[in-house]
Enzyme design. Sequence first.
Site: not given
Length: 208
Positions: A103, A107, A201, A204
């Site tokens: 992703r 945007t 995330d 991560d």
Amino acid sequence: TVHVLPQTPQLIALLTIIRDKNTQRGDFIFYSNRIIRLLVEEGLNHLPVKEHEVTTPLGRTYAGVRFEGKICGVSIMRAGESMEQGLRDCCRSVRIGKILIQRDEETAQPKLFYHKLPTDIADRWVLLLDPMNATGGSASMAVQVLKEKGVAEERILFLNLIASPEGIEHFASKYPKLRVITAFIDEGLDDKNYIVPGLGDFGDRHFG
Ligand code: HSX
Ligand code: HSX
């Protein structure tokens, strides 16, 4: 259709640990694996079984059932790879396909980089793996890839740990026959399209 795991105290406790920003990687992996295991078992519950009779050591017959189909896990890299072991723990000889979608964090648009899938995937039940369903864009792109390979929507089960209402709505309207199995539906998305309250995330936190 959407199936949310039963909101038991255990599940909420597991989610509490992995949402905590102070939880270190080892614990994050251990406790998220417990949730992944629940998601996989729930996903398998949606596959059809046939009647199957066995004889017990006491010489009695037991009229049971068994699953006779074939399964394929498909992980959306990178975060989805964290769910592969939980699937293998339940299905030892499962095949695994990979789809690399990233992703664009400016945007929020997903971009497809790579995919490698078993050649007989259209004959299999597909467990699509991605822990987070934010806008639904990434998983939706993965579903397009699967459909182009001949996988019917009703044979896809999308497993994820945390979904946003927007992500859920995206799937309900775009793929009504696809089953989404999630552990929790969060409040929503922030202005960067991150799930809130969320857990940050996932890739991560799991991989570093
Ligand atoms: C069992 O058999 C599991 O729940 C899976 O559905 C399937 C996998 O078999 P294997 O890959 O472990 O041999 O019903
Ligand atoms: C994260 O972003 C997750 O693991 C998914 O792959 C993706 C979810 O965002 P969205 O495409 O649903 O907005 O890296």
